[in-house]
Design a protein around this motif. Structure first.
Motif, mmCIF file in Angstrom:
data_model
loop_
_atom_site.group_PDB
_atom_site.id
_atom_site.type_symbol
_atom_site.label_atom_id
_atom_site.label_comp_id
_atom_site.label_asym_id
_atom_site.label_seq_id
_atom_site.Cartn_x
_atom_site.Cartn_y
_atom_site.Cartn_z
ATOM 1 N N ILE A 128 0.835 -1.203 0.000
ATOM 2 C CA ILE A 128 0.000 0.000 0.000
ATOM 3 C C ILE A 128 0.870 1.255 0.000
ATOM 4 O O ILE A 128 0.646 2.195 -0.771
ATOM 5 N N HIS A 129 1.893 1.273 0.850
ATOM 6 C CA HIS A 129 2.771 2.440 0.920
ATOM 7 C C HIS A 129 3.599 2.593 -0.350
ATOM 8 O O HIS A 129 3.866 3.712 -0.798
ATOM 9 N N ARG A 130 4.009 1.468 -0.953
ATOM 10 C CA ARG A 130 4.794 1.531 -2.182
ATOM 11 C C ARG A 130 3.988 2.184 -3.309
ATOM 12 O O ARG A 130 4.534 2.800 -4.217
ATOM 13 N N ALA A 131 2.665 2.017 -3.251
ATOM 14 C CA ALA A 131 1.793 2.621 -4.268
ATOM 15 C C ALA A 131 1.536 4.100 -3.999
ATOM 16 O O ALA A 131 0.820 4.747 -4.762
ATOM 17 N N GLY A 132 2.096 4.636 -2.927
ATOM 18 C CA GLY A 132 1.910 6.050 -2.630
ATOM 19 C C GLY A 132 0.692 6.345 -1.794
ATOM 20 O O GLY A 132 0.177 7.464 -1.827
ATOM 21 N N LEU A 133 0.180 5.376 -1.063
ATOM 22 C CA LEU A 133 -1.021 5.540 -0.263
ATOM 23 C C LEU A 133 -0.719 5.365 1.217
ATOM 24 O O LEU A 133 0.228 4.691 1.600
ATOM 25 N N GLY A 188 -2.413 16.213 13.413
ATOM 26 C CA GLY A 188 -1.123 16.486 12.794
ATOM 27 C C GLY A 188 -0.983 15.839 11.433
ATOM 28 O O GLY A 188 -1.930 15.282 10.871
ATOM 29 N N ARG A 189 0.229 15.901 10.878
ATOM 30 C CA ARG A 189 0.518 15.342 9.565
ATOM 31 C C ARG A 189 0.528 13.816 9.653
ATOM 32 O O ARG A 189 1.173 13.238 10.527
ATOM 33 N N VAL A 190 -0.164 13.174 8.727
ATOM 34 C CA VAL A 190 -0.290 11.712 8.732
ATOM 35 C C VAL A 190 0.490 11.138 7.560
ATOM 36 O O VAL A 190 0.316 11.563 6.411
ATOM 37 N N GLY A 191 1.367 10.163 7.846
ATOM 38 C CA GLY A 191 2.154 9.506 6.808
ATOM 39 C C GLY A 191 2.140 8.001 7.000
ATOM 40 O O GLY A 191 1.373 7.459 7.816
ATOM 41 N N PRO A 192 2.997 7.277 6.281
ATOM 42 C CA PRO A 192 3.024 5.816 6.394
ATOM 43 C C PRO A 192 3.261 5.304 7.812
ATOM 44 O O PRO A 192 2.711 4.260 8.192
ATOM 45 N N SER A 193 4.050 6.021 8.598
ATOM 46 C CA SER A 193 4.322 5.556 9.959
ATOM 47 C C SER A 193 3.061 5.570 10.825
ATOM 48 O O SER A 193 2.991 4.868 11.838
ATOM 49 N N SER A 194 2.056 6.357 10.432
ATOM 50 C CA SER A 194 0.788 6.347 11.164
ATOM 51 C C SER A 194 0.117 4.974 11.052
ATOM 52 O O SER A 194 -0.480 4.483 12.009
ATOM 53 N N GLU A 241 8.170 -6.526 22.463
ATOM 54 C CA GLU A 241 9.142 -5.533 22.018
ATOM 55 C C GLU A 241 8.794 -5.020 20.618
ATOM 56 O O GLU A 241 8.913 -3.818 20.333
ATOM 57 N N VAL A 242 8.341 -5.926 19.740
ATOM 58 C CA VAL A 242 7.974 -5.534 18.379
ATOM 59 C C VAL A 242 6.785 -4.586 18.404
ATOM 60 O O VAL A 242 6.786 -3.543 17.729
ATOM 61 N N LEU A 243 5.765 -4.918 19.204
ATOM 62 C CA LEU A 243 4.568 -4.072 19.242
ATOM 63 C C LEU A 243 4.851 -2.751 19.937
ATOM 64 O O LEU A 243 4.290 -1.715 19.568
ATOM 65 N N ALA A 244 5.718 -2.763 20.935
ATOM 66 C CA ALA A 244 6.085 -1.512 21.595
ATOM 67 C C ALA A 244 6.768 -0.568 20.616
ATOM 68 O O ALA A 244 6.556 0.654 20.651
ATOM 69 N N ALA A 245 7.583 -1.115 19.698
ATOM 70 C CA ALA A 245 8.240 -0.282 18.694
ATOM 71 C C ALA A 245 7.213 0.319 17.738
ATOM 72 O O ALA A 245 7.324 1.477 17.339
ATOM 73 N N CYS A 246 6.198 -0.459 17.377
ATOM 74 C CA CYS A 246 5.138 0.059 16.501
ATOM 75 C C CYS A 246 4.359 1.169 17.178
ATOM 76 O O CYS A 246 3.868 2.094 16.503
ATOM 77 N N THR A 256 9.563 0.598 9.721
ATOM 78 C CA THR A 256 8.829 0.490 8.464
ATOM 79 C C THR A 256 8.297 -0.938 8.331
ATOM 80 O O THR A 256 8.741 -1.848 9.056
ATOM 81 N N PRO A 257 7.347 -1.178 7.411
ATOM 82 C CA PRO A 257 6.903 -2.564 7.208
ATOM 83 C C PRO A 257 8.052 -3.500 6.851
ATOM 84 O O PRO A 257 8.104 -4.643 7.321
ATOM 85 N N GLY A 258 8.984 -3.020 6.008
ATOM 86 C CA GLY A 258 10.130 -3.850 5.650
ATOM 87 C C GLY A 258 10.983 -4.191 6.850
ATOM 88 O O GLY A 258 11.472 -5.328 6.986
ATOM 89 N N LYS A 259 11.205 -3.219 7.750
ATOM 90 C CA LYS A 259 11.986 -3.485 8.968
ATOM 91 C C LYS A 259 11.283 -4.499 9.864
ATOM 92 O O LYS A 259 11.926 -5.339 10.502
#
Length: 484
Positions: A128-133, A188-194, A241-246, A256-259
């Motif tokens: 989804i993010h790769r498509a610019g969304l 605020g500004r919303v991006g892929p990390s949201s 730990e993974v969910l805390a990072a998210c 990121t999703p890749g990370k």
């Protein structure tokens, strides 16, 4: 699913409406059928939103970006009309409960299931993010729990990452309290990390049955999202730990999703350990199935139209041509008169009926069909039908195919057998592969990139599930399904 109300339209675009699936902030969603009886979910935008001066252009650009979203974990967009009197978008229909219904029915996910859900949703967000969304509304009700993994829905009208103004000009707020990111909740500004933050809240819900910021009121919930530490009680230790990072408050510190996929280090995708029973659903793309024994979601039936039965017409035209040639030769050699009058007979008796039959065939198309089931492969082409059982199949491939001199890309589903079985006597001639006596194939032709990806994804998922180690996807197929 509910019956259509008197005020509901009978059709949207080329799709005949069969039921009402729900209504949300953007508009109403219907279950519909294409002319080929393919089921889709059609979302119709509210008139007051469509009346906004900039909405149609934003909507058009988002749909174009969303068409590029492929992969295994989404419900792809198959059609849209941003210029209609009431704009609409149609997505692939998936009959499955959403994540909220699944957790309520069967309880929180176990560790293996949670890992499967995490990597599936991470890969969905990556495409989804790769498509610019940016999805902007990832929540349990927008995730379908199918037998072969999650499917993310309702991403076709989210805000594009670049070049668009906000979709909140009309007062519409996209997002759900408790699953929003802090920047979204505070305007605020919303991006892929949201989306990554929302992913963390969804996974906590899947692991525990409740969100990490649950509160008695919406204002209290939004306050907790912005200021409080998330509650991870009940989340398996290996994933805390993974969910805390998210769920980091700072967008820059979220993975990121890749990370995420790298961090889970290629974790396996085990089959669900609990049954995923079909039941009445309330989401736009997951209504109840009406059959007494529903077909598993991993089965696939893909088809495309082709000419109808034109063999009779071709035979008549051929006979007429032979008689005409014989008549011409006779009069040329004998020197008799009356050639043109004699040619009227084959024209009337053979050419005209033959042409009518061929024209009828073009006006009454039939289907070329491939079915992938737990029993095997079923090929259908006009009046030919053949079934190959998995126990006899040695290997299966799904690859692009080009006829010499034809500027079209077909997709070939080919099955082969070992030396101990000869299928030639059992395989109808249209399904045989020249030079390969132990192989059978069917060719499929799709229209449009989005439809091609949707249909090939359906076939790929079914073959991965049913054919197991016998399935060999072509590199071109893998590249297409993962492309942006």
């Amino acid at each position: 699913m509910r019956d259509l109300a008197p005020e509901d339209p009978a059709a949207i675009g080329p799709y005949r409406l069969t039921g009402s699936l729900g209504e949300g902030g953007m508009g109403k969603v219907y279950l519909a059928q294409s002319r080929g009886r393919r089921r889709v979910a059609v979302k119709v935008v509210r008139p007051e939103i469509a009346a906004d001066p900039g909405f149609r252009e934003r909507f058009r650009r988002e749909i174009e970006a969303a068409r590029a979203v492929g992969g295994f974990w989404t419900a792809p967009i198959v059609d849209a009309d941003p210029d209609a009197a009431t704009p609409w978008v149609a997505t692939d229909y998936i009959a499955a409960p959403n994540l909220a219904e699944h957790v309520n029915e069967y309880g929180p996910y176990g560790v293996d299931e949670l890992v499967s859900l995490t990597v599936g949703l991470a890969e969905a967000l990556e495409t989804i993010h790769r498509a610019g969304l940016v999805h902007r509304d990832l929540k349990p009700s927008n995730i379908l729990a199918t037998d072969d993994g999650p499917r993310v829905i309702d991403f076709g009208i989210s805000k594009a990452v670049q070049g668009l103004t906000t979709l909140t000009d009309t007062g519409l707020i996209i997002g759900s309290p408790g699953f929003m990111s802090p920047e979204q909740a505070s305007g605020g500004r919303v991006g892929p990390s949201s989306d990554i933050f929302s992913l963390g809240t969804v996974l906590v819900f899947a692991a525990t049955g409740k969100g990490p910021f649950d509160a008695e009121s919406i204002p209290a919930m939004l306050y907790r999202v912005v200021h409080d530490t998330p509650s991870l009680n009940g989340v398996p230790e290996g994933l805390q730990e993974v969910l805390a990072a998210c769920l980091e408050k700072s967008a820059e510190r979220r993975p990121t999703p890749g990370k995420l996929l790298d961090r889970l280090n290629g974790a396996s995708l085990p089959a669900p350990t609990r049954p995923m029973q079909r039941h009445e659903a309330t989401t736009a793309t997951s209504p109840a199935q009406t059959a007494a024994e529903p077909t598993p979601a991993v089965d696939a039936r893909v088809s495309h139209p082709t000419w109808g039965y034109s063999d009779g017409g071709k035979i008549l035209i051929g006979l007429g041509l032979l008689i005409s040639i014989g008549t011409i030769l006779y009069y040329l050699l004998s020197g008799d008169d009356g050639l043109w009058e004699s040619l009227v007979v084959p024209g009337l008796v053979f050419f005209i009926p033959g042409s009518v039959l061929c024209l009828w065939a073009t006006r009454h198309p039939r289907e070329v069909v491939i079915e992938v089931t737990g029993q095997g492969l079923n090929y259908v082409h006009l009046h030919w039908n053949w079934r190959g059982l998995w126990g006899d199949v040695q290997s299966v491939t799904l690859a692009p195919f080009r006829h010499p001199g034809i500027d079209r890309v077909y997709w070939e589903v080919k099955a082969t057998w070992g030396d101990n079985w000869n299928p030639v006597a059992q395989v109808p001639k249209p399904f045989r592969v020249k030079g390969h006596p132990r192989a059978a194939r069917i060719l499929l032709l799709f229209t449009g990139a989005a439809t091609t990806r949707a249909e090939l994804t359906r076939l790929d998922v079914a073959l991965r599930h049913h054919a197991a180690g016998k399935y060999n996807p072509d590199p071109a197929l893998i590249a297409l399904l993962r492309s942006s």
